[in-house]
Motif scaffolding. Structure first.
Motif, mmCIF file in Angstrom:
data_model
loop_
_atom_site.group_PDB
_atom_site.id
_atom_site.type_symbol
_atom_site.label_atom_id
_atom_site.label_comp_id
_atom_site.label_asym_id
_atom_site.label_seq_id
_atom_site.Cartn_x
_atom_site.Cartn_y
_atom_site.Cartn_z
ATOM 1 N N LEU A 1 -6.516 5.934 -5.669
ATOM 2 C CA LEU A 1 -7.428 5.684 -4.545
ATOM 3 C C LEU A 1 -7.390 6.868 -3.587
ATOM 4 O O LEU A 1 -6.349 7.483 -3.370
ATOM 5 N N TYR B 1 -12.479 -5.412 -4.663
ATOM 6 C CA TYR B 1 -11.726 -6.166 -5.657
ATOM 7 C C TYR B 1 -11.255 -7.487 -5.039
ATOM 8 O O TYR B 1 -11.086 -7.608 -3.821
ATOM 9 N N VAL C 1 -9.842 -6.673 -1.461
ATOM 10 C CA VAL C 1 -9.348 -5.311 -1.290
ATOM 11 C C VAL C 1 -10.546 -4.372 -1.279
ATOM 12 O O VAL C 1 -11.336 -4.341 -2.228
ATOM 13 N N LEU C 2 -10.681 -3.623 -0.202
ATOM 14 C CA LEU C 2 -11.746 -2.626 -0.085
ATOM 15 C C LEU C 2 -11.127 -1.256 -0.275
ATOM 16 O O LEU C 2 -10.297 -0.809 0.524
ATOM 17 N N ALA C 3 -11.509 -0.586 -1.345
ATOM 18 C CA ALA C 3 -10.992 0.746 -1.654
ATOM 19 C C ALA C 3 -12.109 1.749 -1.396
ATOM 20 O O ALA C 3 -13.065 1.850 -2.176
ATOM 21 N N LEU D 1 -2.030 0.479 -4.827
ATOM 22 C CA LEU D 1 -1.815 -0.896 -4.413
ATOM 23 C C LEU D 1 -0.980 -1.573 -5.481
ATOM 24 O O LEU D 1 -1.291 -1.497 -6.681
ATOM 25 N N GLN E 1 -3.601 7.121 -3.067
ATOM 26 C CA GLN E 1 -3.143 5.830 -2.587
ATOM 27 C C GLN E 1 -3.083 4.824 -3.744
ATOM 28 O O GLN E 1 -3.867 4.888 -4.697
ATOM 29 N N VAL F 1 0.872 -1.164 0.000
ATOM 30 C CA VAL F 1 0.000 0.000 0.000
ATOM 31 C C VAL F 1 0.909 1.215 0.000
ATOM 32 O O VAL F 1 1.858 1.289 0.795
ATOM 33 N N SER G 1 -17.580 2.752 -2.045
ATOM 34 C CA SER G 1 -16.534 1.754 -1.855
ATOM 35 C C SER G 1 -16.490 0.836 -3.060
ATOM 36 O O SER G 1 -17.540 0.456 -3.600
ATOM 37 N N ASP H 1 -6.303 4.788 2.051
ATOM 38 C CA ASP H 1 -5.573 3.528 2.085
ATOM 39 C C ASP H 1 -6.555 2.373 1.965
ATOM 40 O O ASP H 1 -7.528 2.307 2.721
ATOM 41 N N PRO H 2 -6.351 1.445 1.042
ATOM 42 C CA PRO H 2 -7.249 0.294 0.934
ATOM 43 C C PRO H 2 -7.073 -0.650 2.114
ATOM 44 O O PRO H 2 -6.011 -0.700 2.738
ATOM 45 N N GLU H 3 -8.132 -1.399 2.417
ATOM 46 C CA GLU H 3 -8.084 -2.429 3.445
ATOM 47 C C GLU H 3 -8.011 -3.784 2.762
ATOM 48 O O GLU H 3 -8.684 -4.018 1.756
#
Length: 599
Positions: free
Chosen positions: A451, A485, A466-468, A428, A426, A418, A482, A454-456
């Motif tokens: 993004l 992916y 991946v939650l963006a 990835l 952001q 990240v 949101s 920060d993605p989770e």
């Protein structure tokens, strides 16, 4: 020199073939069941089993108070590794516990005047593997529970008012031994607990204690200076027979030492200096690492800039890594240390001042490098990521990675990064840990960019969800949307497959996965919805819509069937079993608060 180094696991952790764990193959409960905690009285829970057709079976465990359990020494970069003990819960209504390889869970619970370590395997009956009577006030056990990398042993400690003892528990047999039976009550530092198949370590009263398997604990001899004490964040080798630790004296000056399973500890730095603490739970840590066999230790010192050193144990002659002519003198931040094997150290290093970011929680203008050691005090260096187009030293060109978090992927073959771009958006990306051919090709693959936050990242079978999320534009907006992916990691390449997109005001959380399915909850201003995805083909379906209400975390069963609670509020949930086609069967339980344990 072999340039194509296939190192399957950074830090030489257990291989993916060991993912089943010692608790995964037990029998006594069908794999078609799911554990469910249901609140009987405020703050008190009963543990039930729910079968494939929604059949509820009571267990002997009732009226439990759940206590958050912490896993000390866990490295943040390993949160996606299914073959390691990992922290569990702590969000979305789930208690903090420990998830073991193979799907078992550990919880600290209190009932009937005792605090216990409760083991909940995926396919067999839950059981108390250790229990200790509570004192008049407080709990009998500290909240920290360390688990060996093979998930066989746990180490727990009691506070002084409950005896001040340390207990080694065999999670497979359910037997325990008090390793401090012959000592007076100790004030044990819970964060210092470390255990392996061969030995246990902990810090108490500023001293390091050691207990070999089957023996009582005793202080480890070390040539400490006046006023020096052992810090409570030691680093255990992967093989479990060596422990690196810091001695701290005045003005936060520290010395580095190494202990084995017997004998006195060896000092690796004779004079005090500003050595960084390990901070394995930092998103850019750890800052101290030990080789799998204990033969080498790497650490970072704060001088004019961050400087990386490596010492061959038990020598006090350290090799300065980040130094001319190989590395530029202006490198000012180093992190994410790890030994791929005893002869190869991996680390990130960059220059924050020359980068496009100005934050101290970013490794700016960085690359991942490897140092290979020949056993004669010499090292050969390689640039693994090569964003600056230089595979071999001297590394004179400015790198371009701005890293905020570095995670090892579930297979152990890649890093997932990240980061930030030059516009402070952001990103990835990922790259293989193996060195590859010594050319100057940039080896970093950009997966997502532009993004707003920060993605989770969440483990999902062989892949990663991946939650963006999109930032709120101002205080009056209903919130951003949101995008979700799936990172498909099998094979030579990595792809980010879009799964779903949610509009403004939606909050996506409560992720879980089992087999080839994943599920999550979408919270909106108008209620909550449960979505289920088939990870084998990326198909997403709406499993449950609860207008004006809430749902619990989701427990997935084989084939994508689910267990969850729904209701007007979190304190009055009706629990349901949802079949493969989404057909809901209410469980014969009174509405209550509770949650299933995701499998």
């Amino acid at each position: 020199m072999n340039y194509l180094i296939l190192t399957p696991l950074l830090l030489c952790l257990p291989t993916l073939a060991q993912v089943s764990g010692p608790h995964a193959g037990a029998t006594g409960r069908s794999a078609e069941t799911c554990p469910l905690f249901v609140e009987g009285a405020p703050g008190r829970y009963d543990l039930l089993w729910v079968g494939a057709a929604g059949r509820v079976v009571a267990t002997p465990f009732a009226d439990l108070e759940l206590i958050d359990a912490e896993l000390p020494g866990f490295a943040a970069k390993d949160i996606l590794r299914p073959n390691l003990p990992r922290p569990f819960g702590g969000r979305a209504g789930l208690p903090e516990g420990i998830e073991l390889p193979g799907g078992a869970h550990l919880f600290l619970v209190r009932s009937a005047g005792a605090t216990s370590l409760l083991l909940v395997p995926p396919t067999s009956a839950p059981r108390r593997v250790f229990s200790l009577p509570d004192p008049v006030q407080g709990s009998a056990l500290l909240p920290q529970v360390h688990v060996s990398t093979d998930a066989r042993f746990a180490l727990l400690a009691s506070p002084p008012q409950a005896g001040g003892d340390v207990y080694r528990v065999d999670l497979l047999s359910g037997t325990a031994e008090c390793v401090t039976l012959a000592t007076a009550a100790l004030d044990v530092e819970g964060d210092s607990l470390r255990v392996s198949a061969s030995c246990a370590w902990f810090v108490a009263g500023g001293d390091l204690w050691r207990a070999r398997r089957g023996e009582s604990a005793s202080p480890v001899s070390v040539a400490a200076l006046p006023e020096e004490e052992v810090l409570s964040d030691p680093v255990l080798s992967a093989q479990g027979d060596h422990l690196a630790f810091l001695l701290e004296g005045e003005d936060d000056q520290r010395r580095l030492a190494l202990a084995g399973t017997s004998g006195a500890a060896s000092l690796l730095t004779a004079t005090p200096r500003e050595i960084l603490e390990p901070d394995a739970d930092d998103s850019l840590g750890p800052f101290l690492s030990i080789a799998q066999d204990g033969s080498r230790v790497a650490w970072i010192e704060q001088q004019a800039t961050h400087e990386l050193f490596v010492a061959d144990a038990p020598q006090q002659t350290a090799l300065h890594i980040t130094v001319d002519p190989e590395f530029p003198t202006y490198l000012d931040n180093v992190g994410v240390l790890g030994f791929a094997n005893p002869g190869r150290l991996c680390f990130f290093a960059g220059d924050l001042q020359l980068s496009t970011v100005d934050e101290d929680d970013v490794l700016g203008a960085s690359e991942m490098y490897s140092a290979f050691f020949d056993g004669s005090g010499n090292a050969t260096y390689f640039n693994v990521t090569r964003t600056n187009g230089q595979a071999l030293p001297p590394f004179t060109e400015l790198a371009s990675l701005n890293v905020t978090e570095a995670l090892v992927d579930p297979s152990g073959l890649r890093f997932i990064l990240v980061g930030e771009d030059e516009l402070e958006n952001q990103t990835l990306s990922c790259f293989p840990i193996a060195i590859g051919p010594p050319d100057d090709t940039d080896r970093v693959q950009l997966l997502l960019d532009g993004l707003d936050e920060d993605p989770e990242l969440f483990l999902a079978g062989d892949g990663v969800l991946v939650l963006a999320a999109i930032e709120e534009e101002d205080d009056f907006s209903p919130g951003g949307g949101s995008d979700l992916y799936l990172l498909e990691l099998l094979g030579a390449g990595v792809t980010a497959q879009p799964l779903a997109s949610y509009g403004a005001g939606s909050l996506i959380d409560r992720f879980t996965h089992a087999g080839h399915h994943a599920a999550w909850v979408e919270a909106t201003p108008f209620g909550e919805r449960v979505h289920r995805a088939d990870l084998s083909n990326g198909a997403v379906e709406l499993l449950l819509d609860e207008p004006g209400g809430v749902v619990s975390p989701v427990g997935l069963l084989p084939g994508g069937r689910a267990l969850l609670g729904r209701g007007a509020n979190a304190g009055a949930l009706q629990f349901l079993h949802l079949g493969r086609a989404g057909a809901a069967t209410p469980l014969p339980l009174a509405p209550s608060s509770g949650f299933p344990i995701p499998r």
